[in-house]
Design a protein around this motif. Structure first.
Motif, short mmCIF file in Angstrom:
data_model
loop_
_atom_site.label_atom_id
_atom_site.label_comp_id
_atom_site.label_asym_id
_atom_site.label_seq_id
_atom_site.Cartn_x
_atom_site.Cartn_y
_atom_site.Cartn_z
N GLU A 72 17.34 67.87 43.97
CA GLU A 72 16.66 66.67 45.21
C GLU A 72 18.40 66.19 45.43
O GLU A 72 18.88 66.11 44.57
CB GLU A 72 15.78 65.84 44.40
N ARG A 73 17.93 66.14 47.14
CA ARG A 73 19.26 65.63 47.40
C ARG A 73 20.26 64.18 46.62
O ARG A 73 21.35 64.58 47.11
CB ARG A 73 19.33 65.35 49.07
N LYS A 74 19.25 63.50 46.61
CA LYS A 74 20.26 62.41 46.05
C LYS A 74 20.41 62.85 44.41
O LYS A 74 21.74 61.85 43.74
CB LYS A 74 18.59 61.48 46.10
N TYR A 75 20.74 63.66 44.31
CA TYR A 75 21.22 64.25 42.34
C TYR A 75 22.09 65.27 42.59
O TYR A 75 22.30 65.12 42.09
CB TYR A 75 20.06 64.50 41.38
N GLN A 76 22.07 65.59 43.79
CA GLN A 76 23.04 67.02 43.83
C GLN A 76 24.50 66.35 43.82
O GLN A 76 25.20 66.32 43.04
CB GLN A 76 23.16 67.64 45.23
N TYR A 77 25.00 65.03 44.56
CA TYR A 77 26.03 64.49 44.09
C TYR A 77 26.43 63.97 43.02
O TYR A 77 27.94 64.39 42.31
CB TYR A 77 26.01 63.30 44.84
N ARG A 78 25.37 63.87 41.90
CA ARG A 78 25.77 63.71 40.61
C ARG A 78 26.70 64.93 40.06
O ARG A 78 27.46 65.05 38.98
CB ARG A 78 24.95 63.00 39.70
N ALA A 79 25.65 65.55 40.42
CA ALA A 79 25.59 66.83 39.15
C ALA A 79 26.90 68.02 40.33
O ALA A 79 27.81 68.38 39.29
CB ALA A 79 24.87 68.27 40.53
N LEU A 80 27.41 67.49 41.50
CA LEU A 80 28.08 67.76 41.93
C LEU A 80 29.64 67.25 41.45
O LEU A 80 31.00 67.91 41.04
CB LEU A 80 28.81 67.89 43.21
N LEU A 81 29.49 66.22 40.98
CA LEU A 81 31.01 65.19 40.26
C LEU A 81 31.18 65.81 38.80
O LEU A 81 32.02 66.40 38.25
CB LEU A 81 30.95 63.81 40.34
N TRP A 82 30.01 66.27 37.92
CA TRP A 82 30.51 67.06 36.84
C TRP A 82 30.75 68.17 36.73
O TRP A 82 31.47 68.51 36.18
CB TRP A 82 28.82 66.73 35.75
N GLY A 83 30.08 69.00 37.83
CA GLY A 83 30.75 70.63 38.49
C GLY A 83 32.35 70.00 38.77
O GLY A 83 33.23 71.16 37.70
N ILE A 84 32.57 69.14 39.26
CA ILE A 84 33.97 68.92 40.01
C ILE A 84 35.09 68.67 38.17
O ILE A 84 36.04 69.03 38.14
CB ILE A 84 34.22 68.05 40.82
N LEU A 85 34.65 67.98 37.64
CA LEU A 85 35.38 67.37 36.16
C LEU A 85 35.85 68.70 35.42
O LEU A 85 36.66 68.81 34.96
CB LEU A 85 34.48 66.36 36.07
N ALA A 86 34.08 69.78 35.22
CA ALA A 86 34.50 71.26 34.18
C ALA A 86 35.87 71.59 35.14
O ALA A 86 36.33 72.25 34.27
CB ALA A 86 33.50 71.37 34.63
N VAL A 87 36.04 71.62 36.90
CA VAL A 87 36.68 72.31 37.44
C VAL A 87 37.87 72.01 37.01
O VAL A 87 38.88 72.91 36.74
CB VAL A 87 35.96 72.57 38.58
N ILE A 88 37.93 71.04 37.37
CA ILE A 88 39.59 70.12 37.03
C ILE A 88 39.94 70.80 35.62
O ILE A 88 40.95 71.48 35.51
CB ILE A 88 39.65 68.98 37.21
N VAL A 89 39.26 70.99 34.44
CA VAL A 89 39.70 71.98 33.08
C VAL A 89 39.78 73.16 33.62
O VAL A 89 40.81 73.61 33.54
CB VAL A 89 38.76 71.15 32.38
N LEU A 90 39.11 73.75 33.49
CA LEU A 90 39.41 75.29 34.55
C LEU A 90 40.25 75.88 35.35
O LEU A 90 40.96 77.31 34.81
CB LEU A 90 37.79 75.89 34.75
N ARG A 91 40.45 74.76 35.95
CA ARG A 91 41.45 75.38 36.89
C ARG A 91 42.22 75.17 36.12
O ARG A 91 43.53 75.96 36.47
CB ARG A 91 41.11 74.99 38.50
N GLY A 92 42.36 74.16 35.32
CA GLY A 92 44.30 74.01 35.24
C GLY A 92 44.34 75.15 34.10
O GLY A 92 45.46 75.78 33.63
N ILE A 93 42.98 75.39 32.69
CA ILE A 93 43.24 76.47 32.14
C ILE A 93 43.73 78.17 32.50
O ILE A 93 44.75 78.61 32.33
CB ILE A 93 42.20 77.03 31.35
N MET A 94 43.32 77.91 34.07
CA MET A 94 43.37 79.20 34.76
C MET A 94 44.71 78.89 35.08
O MET A 94 45.43 81.00 34.66
CB MET A 94 42.37 79.48 36.23
N ILE A 95 45.30 77.79 35.69
CA ILE A 95 46.78 78.24 36.50
C ILE A 95 47.72 78.13 35.24
O ILE A 95 48.64 79.28 36.16
CB ILE A 95 47.08 76.52 36.97
N ALA A 96 47.44 77.66 34.40
CA ALA A 96 48.12 77.53 32.68
C ALA A 96 48.52 78.99 32.15
O ALA A 96 49.46 79.23 32.11
CB ALA A 96 48.08 76.76 31.97
N GLY A 97 47.70 79.75 32.41
CA GLY A 97 47.56 81.18 32.07
C GLY A 97 48.60 81.82 33.20
O GLY A 97 49.26 82.98 32.29
#
Length: 334
Positions: free
Chosen positions: A104-129
């Motif tokens: 549902e649309r009203k739950y998509q924003y929260r899912a995107l937030l947690w997804g982006i928090l994970a991306v911040i970590v994953l991108r950091g690992i990729m960039i450091a590598g």
């Protein structure tokens, strides 16, 4: 506090701490104030919030310009615009994932937030590598550049294929090795369900066990999709600058505003069909820069302002041409 003057990956720690503080503050304000309760975000709110995030990114780039010099500022803005443009394709894939899992649309924003928090970590690992690889062997830059040229030419000739969400390996693995509910449970990623739904109340099989929800599956697939996109975007920014701080901050600043921009773009992403060809040309251009600089200009660096100008011109051209060619088409509701 002398340790703040210590350099890490070529930049003093106080630069890194300042950026982390900005990310934490934006995330807390977004989730704790603007979207404390799950609700459907309209296109108008999405655009206003997007303008806010873009403004923050521009101001941050100005700070880099002042603190690290005009060249670093140009490199940041170039990386930011490339990542922002590539994120439009990411929006299309995310929209497909949410549709497949009927989120549902009203739950998509929260899912995107947690997804982006994970991306911040994953991108950091990729960039450091990536930074470590380039530091130990410069020829890795040629691999990055060749990959970008190949990817760009492939996009020009064949376009991009739509992902098969249902046959995603991660979805199959989780569905096989974990309990997954068939129905959604509001904003929850995990819930407790009866081990045996058919067992009578009070019987041994009626005990509660943890199970994942379709929203969790959607979150996993979104993060895997971002890793695929990062394979293009991270090498692209490394060909612009080897300053790890600029590579990471331009990446993350663009991604932070993605969840705000998503609801406006997802409704009209079908109108950006021709943008992929502009992005393909951008990838070919930034990949080709490395070979031109090292082999034709004897190592002389192509001016950052030229790279930024070409990048913005190609992306703007792709957006305008797409809007002109698809005018009259109705927006799609996600």
């Amino acid at each position: 506090m002398e340790f703040l003057s210590t350099y890490w990956m070529g930049t003093s720690l106080w630069f890194w701490f300042a950026f982390i503080a900005i990310v934490i503050a934006l995330t807390a304000f977004d989730l704790g104030v603007l979207h404390k309760d799950d609700k459907e975000m309209g296109i108008g709110e999405s655009l206003k919030l997007s303008v806010f995030y873009i403004g923050i990114a521009m101001i941050f780039g100005g700070w880099i310009w002042v603190q690290k010099g005009p060249a670093a500022g140009m490199e940041y803005y170039t990386g930011y615009f490339i990542e922002k443009a590539l994120s439009i394709d990411n929006v299309f894939v995310i929209s497909m994932i949410f549709s497949f899992f009927a989120v549902e649309r009203k739950y998509q924003y929260r899912a995107l937030l947690w997804g982006i928090l994970a991306v911040i970590v994953l991108r950091g690992i990729m960039i450091a590598g990536g930074a470590a690889m380039i530091e130990s062997a410069y020829w890795v830059m040629y691999l990055f550049a060749a990959f970008l040229i190949f990817t760009g030419l492939k996009m020009l000739v064949t376009g991009e294929s739509e992902p098969d969400v249902g046959n995603n390996a991660a979805v199959r693995w989780i569905s096989t090795h974990m309990r997954v509910t068939k129905e959604h449970h509001a904003e929850h990623f995990f819930v407790k369900v009866p081990a045996n739904p058919e067992a009578p109340v009070g019987a041994r099989g009626s005990r509660l066990v943890w199970a994942a929800t379709p929203l969790f599956l959607a979150l996993v697939v979104i993060n895997l999709a971002d890793l695929v996109f990062a394979v293009d975007s991270v090498p692209a920014i490394f060909t612009i600058t080897r300053d790890t701080f600029i590579v990471y901050t331009s990446n993350i600043m663009a991604i932070l505003g993605l969840r705000a921009l998503y609801f406006a773009l997802a409704a009209m992403v079908h109108r950006f069909h021709y943008l992929q060809y502009a992005l393909a040309l951008v990838l070919v251009f930034i990949g080709g820069k490395i070979f031109v600089s090292d082999f034709l200009l004897s190592g002389a660096k192509i001016p950052p302002v030229f790279s930024l100008g070409v990048t913005v011109a190609l992306i703007a051209g792709g957006v305008i041409w797409s809007l002109v060619m698809t005018r009259g088409e109705k927006a799609k509701r996600i």
